[in-house]
Design an enzyme around this catalytic site. Structure first.
Site, PDB file in Angstrom:
ATOM      1  CG  HIS B 135      -1.897   0.991   1.408  1.00 10.68           C
ATOM      2  ND1 HIS B 135      -1.606   2.304   1.732  1.00 10.68           N
ATOM      3  CD2 HIS B 135      -3.245   0.922   1.290  1.00 10.68           C
ATOM      4  CE1 HIS B 135      -2.741   2.981   1.812  1.00 10.68           C
ATOM      5  NE2 HIS B 135      -3.755   2.181   1.549  1.00 10.68           N
ATOM      6  CG  ASP B 212       0.676  -2.214   6.282  1.00  6.95           C
ATOM      7  OD1 ASP B 212       0.596  -1.631   5.187  1.00  6.95           O
ATOM      8  OD2 ASP B 212      -0.287  -2.298   7.064  1.00  6.95           O
ATOM      9  CD  GLN B 215      -6.915  -4.462   4.528  1.00  9.16           C
ATOM     10  OE1 GLN B 215      -7.845  -5.163   4.922  1.00  9.16           O
ATOM     11  NE2 GLN B 215      -7.088  -3.201   4.166  1.00  9.16           N
ATOM     12  CE  LYS B 238      -7.237  -0.024   6.368  1.00  8.81           C
ATOM     13  NZ  LYS B 238      -8.008   0.516   5.257  1.00  8.81           N
ATOM     14  CB  CYS B 376      -3.644   3.242  -1.592  1.00  7.37           C
ATOM     15  SG  CYS B 376      -4.777   4.592  -1.284  1.00  7.37           S
TER      16      CYS B 376
END
Lengths: 149, 418
Positions: B135, B212, B215, B238, B376
């Protein structure tokens, strides 16, 4: 209730599937590129401008059905028009897509009125106007890439 | 089902999705006269009533500034804020509360590490490894850092299934590598990366790894000690929590050695014009008044997820993804983007002759919310030679009927446009 066919009218589908005046214009006197980074619509407008009259106009590119159909309808509509007429039509088209309390001149717009449904989908207005912003850039001799962001 | 053993354990109980959906008030909405089918969870998730209520409760019963007052409301706010920190600590199995820093989101977390860990250390010629599937929030902070320090960015490529080419990663790791930063799960492809082995390989070269987890945290069990990652970042919104709140986990020793990111109140012990002493962890990295209500509500969201049971959620999402993938494969002209053998919750695709934007509008007309665009992740789009994809992303409150509606919507789009 909005019908999706108000946006995707048959004429739009047709112009998307078989875009008119599609392809590079040899001996173009003006060229401009337009790009919508939000969705990846990318097109080039070619003009053969002679003493302020649009003798010929073509476009190339990839994008959503609205952007391609709008470009196709635009090129059909503008052949033989003067630079001043083209700019006036652009203003009217923009009004058609964005203004609630102003009425565009329907006669001036002709088949472009098929895109009236875009007004109900504000996110898609940029798709419909990309080719016009690019045209504007071509008419005014600017060669840099136009964006609707 | 191969390769999913790492994802699934025996679920304690099957999800009662009907009951669950009743907890999310927004799901009752109608869009263009049709029931909302919300399949844009990778962009943001909807919130359960308990999270929504927590905002009202906070501002009615416990609002005060934290860490500074001796009065009752201040103590109440502080206690609830720090309780949320403990909830996060246990949610990801961090060793200590000192390793949990509240930030605005994953993007801020990555910027914090780039500036606070990277900037003092990196020199010209040093290397940062990221991947082709990242991303933009895990690309641009490192580009900024490279611009500031003269370091260079190295990129692990992906194959056409959307999986990392790990042999290339081996080749990229060398004595000049100073940090590896990698997505747990790709937001555009749904690929689950083998981060444990990626971390092991980096550590063999004494290179720290930032994960990261934007998700990852909502869709997989995260155990930062088991992963042995050096940093892990994720976003509250999220994870069924509010926007404006996120978490940076960092190993205590690393965070201790890092200078502050932002200066201001609360991150200090003492200030004079001659000298300022910084506060202990984690407060050293929490300057200014935070989004107190947001942090507390994030704790509420974590409570909710824990109560539902992450194992059950994972199993349910996996079932929906398989169902959706199979159905999508039956649609003529549909090309899946992201077909890794280890995937979660995300279905990205393109349809021949139909631009994603048109697809999105027609689906919206049917009440279906998906995301269309570059997500993104422009390098991913470039890899697959597409300007954009359509992306449906699943969460615990989605149903098989939602997937049926999506598939019917795709067929409808075909009819309208072709």
């Amino acid at each position: 209730m909005l019908d999706i066919k108000d946006l995707y009218q048959d004429i739009i589908i047709d112009h998307n599937r078989s875009p008119r005046n599609f392809g590079k214009l040899e001996h173009a006197t003006r060229v401009a590129e337009g790009y919508n980074p939000l969705c990846g619509d990318r097109l080039t407008v070619y003009l053969n401008l002679d003493a302020n009259i649009i003798k010929d106009i073509h476009f190339e590119g990839t994008g959503c059905a609205i952007s391609v159909a709008s470009a196709s309808l635009m090129t059909d509509h503008l052949k033989g028009k003067t630079k001043a007429e083209a700019e006036e039509i652009f203003q009217n088209f923009h009004t058609l897509l964005t203004r609630d309390n102003e009425q565009p001149e329907a006669e001036m717009l002709g088949k472009l009125s098929a895109l009236a449904g875009v007004k109900e989908y504000p996110v898609r207005v940029k798709c419909a106007t990309l080719c016009w912003h690019t045209l504007h850039s071509a008419l005014n001799g600017k060669e840099t890439t136009v964006s609707t962001e | 089902m191969d390769g999913t053993a790492t994802l699934l354990r025996q679920p304690q109980q099957a999800l009662d999705v009907g009951q669950l959906r009743a907890d999310f008030p927004i799901l009752k909405q109608k869009i263009h006269g049709k029931p909302l089918v919300y399949l844009d969870n990778a962009a943001t998730t909807q919130k359960p009533q308990s999270v929504i209520d927590m905002f009202r409760r906070y501002y009615s019963e416990m609002n005060a500034n934290i860490h500074r007052g001796v009065h009752t409301l201040s103590q109440r706010a502080t206690q609830n804020y720090e309780e949320a920190r403990t909830k996060v600590q246990h949610f990801i199995n961090a060793d200590s509360f000192k390793e949990i820093i509240f930030v605005r989101g994953t993007t801020e977390a990555i910027n914090l590490v780039a500036q606070s860990y990277g900037r003092p250390r990196l020199k010209a010629g040093d290397e940062i490894i990221i991947t082709e599937m990242e991303h933009h929030s895990n690309i641009v902070p490192w580009q900024l850092l490279c611009g500031q320090t003269g370091a260079t960015l190295k990129v692990i490529p992906i194959n056409d299934s959307g999986e990392l080419k790990l042999d290339d990663y081996k080749d990229l790791l060398n004595a000049r590598t100073k940090i590896v930063s990698i997505a747990h799960v790709s937001n555009s492809l749904g690929t689950i990366n083998p981060i444990k082995s990626i971390i092991d390989m980096a550590h063999a070269h004494d290179v720290p790894v930032l994960v990261d987890g934007a998700q990852g945290a909502p869709h997989l069990k995260v155990d930062v000690q088991d992963l042995d990652c050096d940093f892990y970042a994720f976003s509250g919104h999220k994870l069924f929590g509010p926007t404006g709140v996120g978490v940076l986990y960092g190993k205590e020793a690393l965070l201790d050695a890092m200078p502050p990111y932002h200066g201001g109140g609360d991150m200090i012990k003492m200030v004079t014009f001659e000298k300022t002493l910084y506060n202990d962890l984690p407060y050293k990295f929490e300057a200014g008044t935070p989004h107190i209500a947001g942090v507390i509500a994030l704790g509420t969201a974590i409570d909710y997820v824990s109560r539902v049971g992450l194992d059950s959620i994972v199993a349910h999402e996996h079932s929906l993804l398989s169902y959706a993938t199979e159905a999508a494969r039956e649609i003529p002209g549909l090309r899946l983007i992201g077909t890794a053998s280890e995937k979660t919750s995300i279905l990205s695709f393109v349809m021949e002759g139909i631009h994603p934007h048109d697809l999105g509008t027609i689906l919206d007309h049917e009440g279906i919310a998906i995301r269309t665009g570059h997500h993104c992740a422009m390098p991913v789009m470039e890899h697959f030679g597409v300007p954009a994809t359509a992306r449906a992303s699943i969460a615990m409150y989605n149903t098989h009927e939602d997937i049926d509606d999506l598939i019917n919507g795709l067929k409808e789009a075909h009819k309208v446009l072709m």
